[in-house]
Motif scaffolding. Structure first.
Motif, PDB file in Angstrom:
ATOM      1  N   ALA A  89       0.848  -1.188   0.000  1.00  0.00           N
ATOM      2  CA  ALA A  89       0.000   0.000   0.000  1.00  0.00           C
ATOM      3  C   ALA A  89       0.880   1.233   0.000  1.00  0.00           C
ATOM      4  O   ALA A  89       1.934   1.261   0.638  1.00  0.00           O
ATOM      5  CB  ALA A  89      -0.903   0.004   1.231  1.00  0.00           C
ATOM      6  N   LYS A  90       0.454   2.224  -0.736  1.00  0.00           N
ATOM      7  CA  LYS A  90       1.182   3.486  -0.784  1.00  0.00           C
ATOM      8  C   LYS A  90       1.046   4.162   0.578  1.00  0.00           C
ATOM      9  O   LYS A  90      -0.049   4.342   1.086  1.00  0.00           O
ATOM     10  CB  LYS A  90       0.579   4.366  -1.870  1.00  0.00           C
ATOM     11  N   THR A  91       2.154   4.480   1.186  1.00  0.00           N
ATOM     12  CA  THR A  91       2.145   5.176   2.468  1.00  0.00           C
ATOM     13  C   THR A  91       3.055   6.379   2.341  1.00  0.00           C
ATOM     14  O   THR A  91       4.250   6.233   2.132  1.00  0.00           O
ATOM     15  CB  THR A  91       2.642   4.260   3.604  1.00  0.00           C
ATOM     16  N   VAL A  92       2.485   7.546   2.447  1.00  0.00           N
ATOM     17  CA  VAL A  92       3.219   8.779   2.249  1.00  0.00           C
ATOM     18  C   VAL A  92       3.325   9.523   3.580  1.00  0.00           C
ATOM     19  O   VAL A  92       2.351   9.635   4.317  1.00  0.00           O
ATOM     20  CB  VAL A  92       2.493   9.668   1.207  1.00  0.00           C
ATOM     21  N   ALA A  93       4.508  10.028   3.882  1.00  0.00           N
ATOM     22  CA  ALA A  93       4.718  10.838   5.084  1.00  0.00           C
ATOM     23  C   ALA A  93       4.694  12.311   4.685  1.00  0.00           C
ATOM     24  O   ALA A  93       5.301  12.701   3.688  1.00  0.00           O
ATOM     25  CB  ALA A  93       6.047  10.483   5.725  1.00  0.00           C
ATOM     26  N   TYR A  94       3.979  13.114   5.465  1.00  0.00           N
ATOM     27  CA  TYR A  94       3.869  14.558   5.200  1.00  0.00           C
ATOM     28  C   TYR A  94       3.478  15.241   6.509  1.00  0.00           C
ATOM     29  O   TYR A  94       3.351  14.585   7.544  1.00  0.00           O
ATOM     30  CB  TYR A  94       2.848  14.834   4.091  1.00  0.00           C
ATOM     31  N   ASN A 104       3.015  15.315  12.264  1.00  0.00           N
ATOM     32  CA  ASN A 104       3.518  14.327  11.311  1.00  0.00           C
ATOM     33  C   ASN A 104       2.367  13.408  10.931  1.00  0.00           C
ATOM     34  O   ASN A 104       1.682  12.873  11.799  1.00  0.00           O
ATOM     35  CB  ASN A 104       4.673  13.532  11.914  1.00  0.00           C
ATOM     36  N   CYS A 105       2.162  13.229   9.637  1.00  0.00           N
ATOM     37  CA  CYS A 105       1.040  12.456   9.134  1.00  0.00           C
ATOM     38  C   CYS A 105       1.540  11.354   8.203  1.00  0.00           C
ATOM     39  O   CYS A 105       2.574  11.513   7.554  1.00  0.00           O
ATOM     40  CB  CYS A 105       0.091  13.344   8.327  1.00  0.00           C
ATOM     41  N   LEU A 146     -12.797  22.512   5.808  1.00  0.00           N
ATOM     42  CA  LEU A 146     -12.203  22.692   4.485  1.00  0.00           C
ATOM     43  C   LEU A 146     -11.038  21.726   4.309  1.00  0.00           C
ATOM     44  O   LEU A 146     -10.145  21.661   5.157  1.00  0.00           O
ATOM     45  CB  LEU A 146     -11.700  24.132   4.374  1.00  0.00           C
ATOM     46  N   ASP A 147     -11.053  20.957   3.213  1.00  0.00           N
ATOM     47  CA  ASP A 147      -9.964  20.038   2.873  1.00  0.00           C
ATOM     48  C   ASP A 147      -8.946  20.739   1.982  1.00  0.00           C
ATOM     49  O   ASP A 147      -9.300  21.634   1.209  1.00  0.00           O
ATOM     50  CB  ASP A 147     -10.487  18.830   2.073  1.00  0.00           C
ATOM     51  N   CYS A 148      -7.712  20.305   2.073  1.00  0.00           N
ATOM     52  CA  CYS A 148      -6.693  20.748   1.124  1.00  0.00           C
ATOM     53  C   CYS A 148      -5.731  19.586   0.903  1.00  0.00           C
ATOM     54  O   CYS A 148      -5.704  18.632   1.683  1.00  0.00           O
ATOM     55  CB  CYS A 148      -5.953  21.984   1.629  1.00  0.00           C
ATOM     56  N   GLU A 149      -4.957  19.651  -0.168  1.00  0.00           N
ATOM     57  CA  GLU A 149      -4.039  18.562  -0.499  1.00  0.00           C
ATOM     58  C   GLU A 149      -2.636  19.112  -0.669  1.00  0.00           C
ATOM     59  O   GLU A 149      -2.413  20.008  -1.474  1.00  0.00           O
ATOM     60  CB  GLU A 149      -4.491  17.865  -1.783  1.00  0.00           C
ATOM     61  N   GLY A 150      -1.709  18.565   0.111  1.00  0.00           N
ATOM     62  CA  GLY A 150      -0.317  18.967   0.010  1.00  0.00           C
ATOM     63  C   GLY A 150       0.308  19.130   1.384  1.00  0.00           C
ATOM     64  O   GLY A 150      -0.389  19.279   2.394  1.00  0.00           O
ATOM     65  N   ASP A 151       1.598  19.099   1.419  1.00  0.00           N
ATOM     66  CA  ASP A 151       2.349  19.234   2.663  1.00  0.00           C
ATOM     67  C   ASP A 151       2.091  20.614   3.272  1.00  0.00           C
ATOM     68  O   ASP A 151       2.254  21.630   2.595  1.00  0.00           O
ATOM     69  CB  ASP A 151       3.837  19.047   2.352  1.00  0.00           C
ATOM     70  N   LEU A 152       1.643  20.656   4.521  1.00  0.00           N
ATOM     71  CA  LEU A 152       1.380  21.893   5.272  1.00  0.00           C
ATOM     72  C   LEU A 152       0.400  22.831   4.562  1.00  0.00           C
ATOM     73  O   LEU A 152       0.479  24.049   4.702  1.00  0.00           O
ATOM     74  CB  LEU A 152       2.697  22.623   5.585  1.00  0.00           C
TER      75      LEU A 152
END
Length: 175
Positions: A89-94, A104-105, A146-152
């Motif tokens: 599974a794709k697991t991304v840290a951001y 940390n997510c 409100l959702d957003c996509e991207g680091d910070l």
């Protein structure tokens, strides 16, 4: 005696015709079921490695196959051994802003953060602070979240812009 040497197949180098090819999963990233079974890699190239997407990063590379990663490919990782490139599974840290701190997510569905909408007047600290994931995952209604996509991406600057824009519109209307 028949002249057959029973030790011949057991001696090192005795099985010259036997392939040393490894098996690798082959296909394109999707879900676990898209990949299918592993294949035996071409014995004439004597592959010792398999390749797959590096699912610890957000990458466009999505192929699994025999041999090392294609030259110059970003987002690909090599491994050695039979079926070493099994689907993961794709697991991304951001990171997301959470109050005055950075949280940390990790996620398998994307780099998503949430924050309260500029018109939110409630007192739910979890919503006011913002955090990792989507509004739906945090169980907040889209009318206040409100959702957003991207680091910070849910930082104070983003919230300030969403707060200032309506104020400017009101000021313009009164002028």
């Amino acid at each position: 005696s028949s002249g057959i040497n029973a030790e011949w197949p057991l001696r090192p180098g005795g099985l010259i015709a036997v392939s040393s090819a490894i098996k690798c999963f082959n296909g394109t990233q999707g879900d676990k079921n898209d990949l299918g079974k592993s294949i035996e890699c071409n014995a004439t190239k004597a592959y010792t490695q398999c390749h797959s997407p590096d699912n610890s990063k957000v990458v466009e590379f999505k192929e699994y196959g025999c041999g090392p990663c294609p030259d110059g490919t970003k987002g690909c990782k090599n491994c050695t051994g039979n079926e070493c490139n099994a689907w993961t599974a794709k697991t991304v840290a951001y990171q997301c802003h959470e109050g005055d701190a950075k949280a940390n997510c990790t996620s398998s569905s994307g780099m998503n953060c949430f924050s309260a909408r500029s018109n939110y007047t409630g007192n739910d600290k979890a919503l006011s602070s913002g955090g990792c994931g989507t509004c739906a995952e945090a169980k907040f209604n889209a009318s206040i979240c409100l959702d957003c996509e991207g680091d910070l991406c849910n930082g104070a600057g983003r919230m300030a812009v969403s707060f200032i824009a309506p104020l400017l519109a009101v000021a313009y209307w009164f002028s």
